[in-house]
Design a protein around this motif. Structure first.
Motif, short mmCIF file in Angstrom:
data_model
loop_
_atom_site.label_atom_id
_atom_site.label_comp_id
_atom_site.label_asym_id
_atom_site.label_seq_id
_atom_site.Cartn_x
_atom_site.Cartn_y
_atom_site.Cartn_z
N UNK A 1 -10.13 13.38 0.62
CA UNK A 1 -11.45 13.25 1.23
C UNK A 1 -12.50 12.77 0.23
N UNK A 2 -12.48 13.36 -0.98
CA UNK A 2 -13.51 13.03 -1.97
C UNK A 2 -13.31 11.63 -2.55
N UNK A 3 -12.05 11.24 -2.79
CA UNK A 3 -11.81 9.86 -3.25
C UNK A 3 -12.32 8.86 -2.21
N UNK A 4 -12.01 9.12 -0.94
CA UNK A 4 -12.47 8.22 0.12
C UNK A 4 -14.00 8.23 0.21
N UNK A 5 -14.60 9.38 0.01
CA UNK A 5 -16.06 9.49 0.06
C UNK A 5 -16.70 8.59 -0.98
N UNK A 6 -16.05 8.46 -2.14
CA UNK A 6 -16.62 7.67 -3.22
C UNK A 6 -16.03 6.25 -3.29
N UNK A 7 -15.48 5.77 -2.16
CA UNK A 7 -15.17 4.36 -2.02
C UNK A 7 -13.74 3.93 -2.24
N UNK A 8 -12.84 4.84 -2.60
CA UNK A 8 -11.46 4.46 -2.90
C UNK A 8 -10.62 4.39 -1.62
N UNK A 9 -9.63 3.49 -1.61
CA UNK A 9 -8.59 3.50 -0.58
C UNK A 9 -7.51 4.48 -1.03
N UNK A 10 -7.21 5.48 -0.22
CA UNK A 10 -6.32 6.57 -0.64
C UNK A 10 -5.03 6.55 0.16
N UNK A 11 -3.92 6.73 -0.55
CA UNK A 11 -2.61 6.86 0.06
C UNK A 11 -2.00 8.17 -0.43
N UNK A 12 -1.56 9.01 0.49
CA UNK A 12 -0.86 10.22 0.08
C UNK A 12 0.55 9.85 -0.39
N UNK A 13 1.09 10.64 -1.28
CA UNK A 13 2.35 10.33 -1.94
C UNK A 13 3.49 10.02 -0.96
N UNK A 14 3.59 10.75 0.12
CA UNK A 14 4.69 10.56 1.06
C UNK A 14 4.32 9.71 2.27
N UNK A 15 3.13 9.12 2.27
CA UNK A 15 2.74 8.24 3.36
C UNK A 15 3.49 6.92 3.29
N UNK A 16 3.45 6.15 4.36
CA UNK A 16 3.96 4.77 4.32
C UNK A 16 2.94 3.91 3.58
N UNK A 17 3.37 3.28 2.50
CA UNK A 17 2.44 2.52 1.67
C UNK A 17 2.13 1.17 2.32
N UNK A 18 0.93 0.64 2.13
CA UNK A 18 0.64 -0.73 2.54
C UNK A 18 1.60 -1.68 1.82
N UNK A 19 1.92 -2.80 2.47
CA UNK A 19 2.91 -3.74 1.91
C UNK A 19 2.55 -4.18 0.49
N UNK A 20 1.27 -4.49 0.26
CA UNK A 20 0.89 -5.01 -1.06
C UNK A 20 1.05 -3.95 -2.15
N UNK A 21 0.83 -2.69 -1.81
CA UNK A 21 1.03 -1.61 -2.78
C UNK A 21 2.52 -1.33 -2.97
N UNK A 22 3.28 -1.37 -1.87
CA UNK A 22 4.73 -1.16 -1.96
C UNK A 22 5.36 -2.22 -2.85
N UNK A 23 4.90 -3.47 -2.74
CA UNK A 23 5.45 -4.57 -3.53
C UNK A 23 4.93 -4.61 -4.95
N UNK A 24 3.81 -3.97 -5.22
CA UNK A 24 3.24 -3.94 -6.57
C UNK A 24 2.49 -2.64 -6.78
#
Length: 265
Positions: free
Chosen positions: A53-76
């Motif tokens: 919540x706090x990372x998102x509040x301060x502008x970051x895109x957040x992915x939880x460790x066991x979530x499905x990662x966005x393709x660009x993050x999964x690839x890099x």
């Protein structure tokens, strides 16, 4: 007189040999673990949910460790920073700080400690974590794409040594580094010993935080009614200006010790 209060040095380094705010901005994602090492269960006391919540509040895109990662993050995976919360609590005080590491397992950000004296774990951990995120808020994060980060490759972590890795061209160029000998941390100004080579001050609510070139928050300075005098948070110490020099007077060890600080505001 009350015990000398605590002051916070908050400065986010902008030096050629360390990570800068721009390098933080070059990372698009923050990966939050499902469980921190100092607790027994996933999202215990809602610490991981609160971190997201706090990372998102301060502008970051957040992915939880066991979530499905966005393709660009999964690839890099080098587009993301791995977040952690370090527990440095004592007997009567809960102390937490936020750490961010890149895909090469190097620390690119280490915030100031957040503290709480509440006796209930859930309340204390939540209070301390929210205070620790003041350093994250102070980053004023805004994503800025970087070809250096996009092309970086994750590597296996290497053993610690007495050498440090310093970027050759820019701090954001994670993939290209050279090995140099770490500088000695102390110098002398006038008659006083300098505790750190240079500290960078950044304004935060109620004072400043001072960071070195790691970047690492060294201390937090709390404002007082007197101009050019601060309390040091978490220590029996003050920082004040005398003859154009910043002086740290510290009684935390039971003995009064005075050192000179070089601070860039």
């Amino acid at each position: 007189m009350k015990k000398v209060l605590y002051a916070l040095f908050v400065g986010l380094l902008f030096v050629q040999s360390g990570f800068s705010q721009e390098s933080i901005n070059n990372y698009k994602y923050v990966i939050v673990p499902n469980k921190y090492d100092f607790v027994k269960e996933a999202d215990q006391y809602q610490l991981n949910s609160l971190s997201k919540f706090l990372f998102e509040k301060y502008g970051f895109k957040v992915v939880m460790q066991d979530d499905t990662y966005p393709d660009e993050l999964y690839n890099n995976m080098c587009l993301g920073l791995k977040s952690d919360v370090v527990n440095e609590s004592g007997l009567f005080t809960t102390k937490l700080k936020v750490v961010l590491k890149n895909c090469q397992n190097r620390v690119v950000f280490e915030g100031a400690e957040g503290t709480s004296k509440d006796k209930q774990y859930k309340v204390a951990y939540n209070q301390a974590l929210r205070e620790a995120f003041i350093s994250v808020e102070a980053l004023n994060y805004s994503y800025e794409p970087s070809s250096s980060v996009a092309q970086a490759k994750a590597v296996a972590p290497v053993a610690e040594s007495n050498e440090v890795k310093v970027p050759v061209k820019q701090v954001a160029e994670v993939a290209t580094v050279e090995t140099v000998t770490a500088p000695q941390p102390k110098a002398v100004v006038g008659q006083n010993e300098v505790a750190y080579e240079m500290l960078y001050a950044q304004k935060i609510a109620g004072g400043y935080q001072l960071v070195d070139s790691a970047p690492k928050v060294v201390m937090v300075l709390l404002e007082t009614p007197k101009t050019d005098m601060f309390l040091v948070k978490g220590r029996d110490a003050i920082v004040y200006k005398s003859n154009d020099e910043w002086i740290l007077s510290d009684k935390s060890s039971g003995e009064s010790k005075t050192t000179t600080l070089v601070i860039k505001f």
